[in-house]
Motif scaffolding. Structure first.
Motif, short mmCIF file in Angstrom:
data_model
loop_
_atom_site.label_atom_id
_atom_site.label_comp_id
_atom_site.label_asym_id
_atom_site.label_seq_id
_atom_site.Cartn_x
_atom_site.Cartn_y
_atom_site.Cartn_z
N UNK A 366 38.11 36.24 31.45
CA UNK A 366 39.35 38.42 31.26
C UNK A 366 37.53 38.56 32.36
N UNK A 367 37.18 38.39 32.60
CA UNK A 367 36.30 39.50 33.70
C UNK A 367 37.08 39.13 35.45
N UNK A 368 38.00 40.28 34.71
CA UNK A 368 38.83 40.46 36.50
C UNK A 368 37.77 40.92 37.69
N UNK A 369 36.46 41.06 37.76
CA UNK A 369 36.17 41.96 38.87
C UNK A 369 35.64 40.47 39.38
N UNK A 370 34.85 39.47 38.48
CA UNK A 370 34.79 37.90 39.11
C UNK A 370 35.41 37.24 39.68
N UNK A 371 36.32 37.13 38.42
CA UNK A 371 38.08 36.49 38.68
C UNK A 371 38.71 36.48 40.39
N UNK A 372 38.97 37.52 40.05
CA UNK A 372 39.13 38.15 42.08
C UNK A 372 38.29 38.01 43.21
N UNK A 373 37.01 38.31 42.75
CA UNK A 373 36.05 37.53 43.62
C UNK A 373 36.03 36.09 44.10
#
Length: 497
Positions: A366-373
Motif C-alpha cells: 500500500x505504498x501508493x507512491x512506490x506503486x505508482x512509480x
C-alpha cells in the motif's frame, strides 16, 4: 482562394501531416475505448466482498478518496465478472475486422477504411449513455462489440498508409509518431475522464458525449487533409513527391497482386512477431483497461486522482517511444546496427523491463507512491519496444504491411479479450494477493514471448514482399533450364578435352 490554400499546404511536409493525423486517429480511438475503464468505476455499484481471511487485502481508504461525482448518474449492479465481460467485449469486435480491414487497405488504400472506422466508433460512443439506460449490461456489451468493429480496422489501415508515406530513413520516427497515439489517447482518455466525471453535473455520461464528438471532428479534418498515396495528394509539393518516390520505389507499389497468404503464414519471423504481439496485447490491455480498477478498488484513489495517476504510465510510454524511435533511426542511418539486431535489442528492453517492474509493483503493498512509480516505470519502458516489434511489419513487407498488421492486431485483440476476463475471474474481491497473481501471469507471458522473438525475428524485407515474386521464380526456373540446355553435358565436355 483554393490555390493560395494549396500553396500554403505544399510548404508543409505532407508525410508529417499524415503522421500527426494518424496519431490523432489512434488518440481518438483509444480515448473512446479507454473512457469506459474510468467510467465503469462510477457506473457499477461497489460489489460486496466475500469473507476474506487473508491479511493481504486492500489498502486503507484515503480521506479524499470518496467520489464527488453527481448523484444523479445511474449506477448498475454489475459484479466483477460482469465488469470483466463488459470490458473485454470491445475486443470481441476488434478481432473480426483487422484482417478484412487490412486486405481492403492494401487493395484500395487506407484513407476511407480508417476514416469510416473512426467515425463509426464516434457515433456508437455517443450512443453509450442511451443504450445503457435502455438495455443495461447487455446493451453495453453489444455496443462495445460494435465499437470494436471500427477499431479493428484502425491499425491495418494506418500501417498500409505508413508504408506509402514513411521513407526507410524516417520509418521509425513517423511510425512511432503515428503509434504514439495509443499512449496519447490512453493518457488523455484516463486523465480527462476523471476530471470530467468529477466536475460535471451530468456524471459519467459526459465522457462518452465528449470523446464521441472529438471523433467526428477528426473525421472531417482527415477527409480534407490526407490521401492514400503521395501521387494523389492535392497539396503535396513536387519536391516531396519526388523524394518519397525515389526513397521507396524499390519496395512499395501503388498496386499489389494477391496477398501471398501461404508465404506469410509459413514465415517464421512473422510467427515470432505474432507471439510477441499476443503477450504485449495481454500486458498492455490488462494495464490500460484494468489499472484504473486497481487504483480505485485496491489503492482507494478518488475518481479524479485515479484518472490522473492512471495516465502517468501512458505519458512515460509515449515519451520513451518517441525518444527510442529517434535513437533507433540514428543507429540505422549511422550504420551502427542492423535492423534485425536493433529490433531484438529494443524489443528485449521494452519487454523484460516492464515485466520485472510490474511484478515488483505487486509487492510494494500500500505504498501508493512506490506503486505508482513502479507502474509508471513498467509501462514507460514498453515504449522502447516500438522501434523493434512495433514497426516490424513494415520491415518484413511494406507492400503487405496492412495485412501483416491485421494479423498481428488480430492476435493482440484475442489477448485483449482474455486480459479483462482473466482479471475479472482472478480478482473477485479486488485484493492485493489476487492482483499479484495477475501480474505474475503477465510477467511470464512477456518473458517467454521475448525469448521466442529474439531467436526468430528478422528485420529485413522478405522475398514475398515483391508482388511479382511468383512470376520471377518461374522466369528464373525457365532461364536455368535454358542455360542447362545450352551448356554441354559432362560427357561432351570430356570429349572436347
Amino acid at each position: 482562394m483554393f490555390s493560395s490554400w494549396k500553396l500554403c499546404c505544399s510548404r508543409v511536409p505532407q508525410r508529417w501531416v499524415f503522421a500527426i493525423m494518424g496519431c490523432l486517429a489512434l488518440a481518438n480511438s483509444f480515448c473512446m475505448r479507454i473512457s469506459l475503464s474510468i467510467g465503469i468505476t462510477e457506473m457499477a455499484k461497489p460489489a460486496a466482498k466475500s469473507n476474506i481471511t487473508s491479511r493481504d487485502e486492500t489498502c486503507p481508504a484515503l480521506s479524499s478518496s470518496s467520489s464527488t461525482s453527481s448523484l444523479s448518474s445511474n449506477t448498475y449492479d454489475w459484479d466483477e465478472y460482469t465488469q470483466g465481460i463488459i470490458l473485454s467485449s470491445f475486443f470481441w469486435g476488434s478481432t473480426l475486422t483487422p484482417i478484412p480491414g487490412g486486405i481492403l487497405a492494401d487493395k484500395f488504400g487506407g484513407k476511407y477504411v480508417l476514416g469510416i472506422g473512426i467515425l463509426s466508433q464516434a457515433i456508437f460512443t455517443m450512443l453509450t449513455p442511451l443504450v445503457v439506460e435502455a438495455f443495461d449490461a447487455t446493451g453495453l456489451i453489444v455496443l462495445r462489440i460494435l465499437i470494436g468493429f471500427g477499431a479493428g480496422t484502425t491499425f491495418p489501415a494506418l500501417f498500409a498508409l505508413t508504408a506509402q508515406w514513411a521513407p526507410p530513413e524516417e520509418r521509425s520516427k513517423i511510425s512511432t509518431v503515428v503509434t504514439s497515439g495509443m499512449q496519447a489517447g490512453t493518457l488523455l482518455g484516463t486523465s480527462i475522464s476523471g476530471v470530467l466525471i468529477q466536475n460535471s453535473s451530468m456524471g459519467w455520461p459526459v465522457i462518452f458525449y465528449f470523446f464521441g464528438t472529438l471523433g467526428v471532428v477528426w473525421f472531417l479534418a482527415w477527409i480534407l487533409l490526407c490521401s492514400n498515396h503521395p501521387d494523389s495528394h492535392p497539396f503535396i509539393s513536387d519536391q516531396e513527391k519526388k523524394y518519397l518516390h525515389d526513397a521507396m520505389v524499390e519496395h512499395t507499389q501503388k498496386e499489389t497482386g494477391p496477398t501471398p497468404w501461404r508465404q506469410i503464414l509459413t514465415s517464421v519471423p512473422m510467427w515470432a512477431l505474432i507471439v510477441v504481439n499476443i503477450s504485449e496485447g495481454f500486458g498492455f490491455n490488462m494495464i490500460s483497461t484494468d489499472l484504473p480498477k486497481y487504483m480505485s478498488s485496491v489503492l482507494k484513489f478518488s475518481i479524479q486522482a485515479n484518472g490522473v495517476l492512471s495516465a502517468l504510465p501512458m505519458l512515460a510510454m509515449w515519451l520513451s517511444a518517441l525518444v527510442a524511435s529517434w535513437f533507433a533511426d540514428w543507429l540505422i542511418a549511422a550504420g551502427k546496427m542492423s535492423r534485425t539486431r536493433l529490433g531484438k535489442v529494443f524489443t528485449t528492453v521494452g519487454i523484460v523491463g516492464p515485466a520485472v517492474f510490474l511484478v515488483t509493483a505487486s509487492y510494494a503493498g500500500c505504498d501508493r507512491t512506490l506503486v505508482v512509480t513502479l507502474f509508471t516505470a513498467s509501462v514507460g519502458m514498453m515504449g522502447i519496444a516500438f522501434p523493434g516489434a512495433g514497426v516490424n511489419t513494415l520491415d518484413l513487407s511494406p507492400n503487405y504491411s496492412g495485412s501483416l498488421t491485421a494479423i498481428t492486431k488480430f492476435a493482440s485483440a484475442l489477448a485483449g479479450i482474455a486480459a479483462p476476463y482473466v482479471v475479472g475471474v482472478i480478482t473477485p474481491n479486488q485484493t492485493l494477493e489476487e492482483w499479484r497473481i495477475v501480474f505474475w501471469i503477465t510477467c511470464i507471458l512477456l518473458l517467454v514471448s521475448n525469448s521466442i522473438y529474439v531467436i526468430w525475428m528478422d528485420g529485413e524485407v522478405q522475398y514475398w514482399n515483391d508482388p511479382n515474386f511468383g512470376n520471377r521464380k518461374i522466369m528464373n526456373f525457365e532461364n536455368e533450364k535454358q542455360v542447362a540446355k545450352d551448356q554441354p553435358s559432362s560427357k561432351q565436355r570430356f570429349r572436347y578435352l
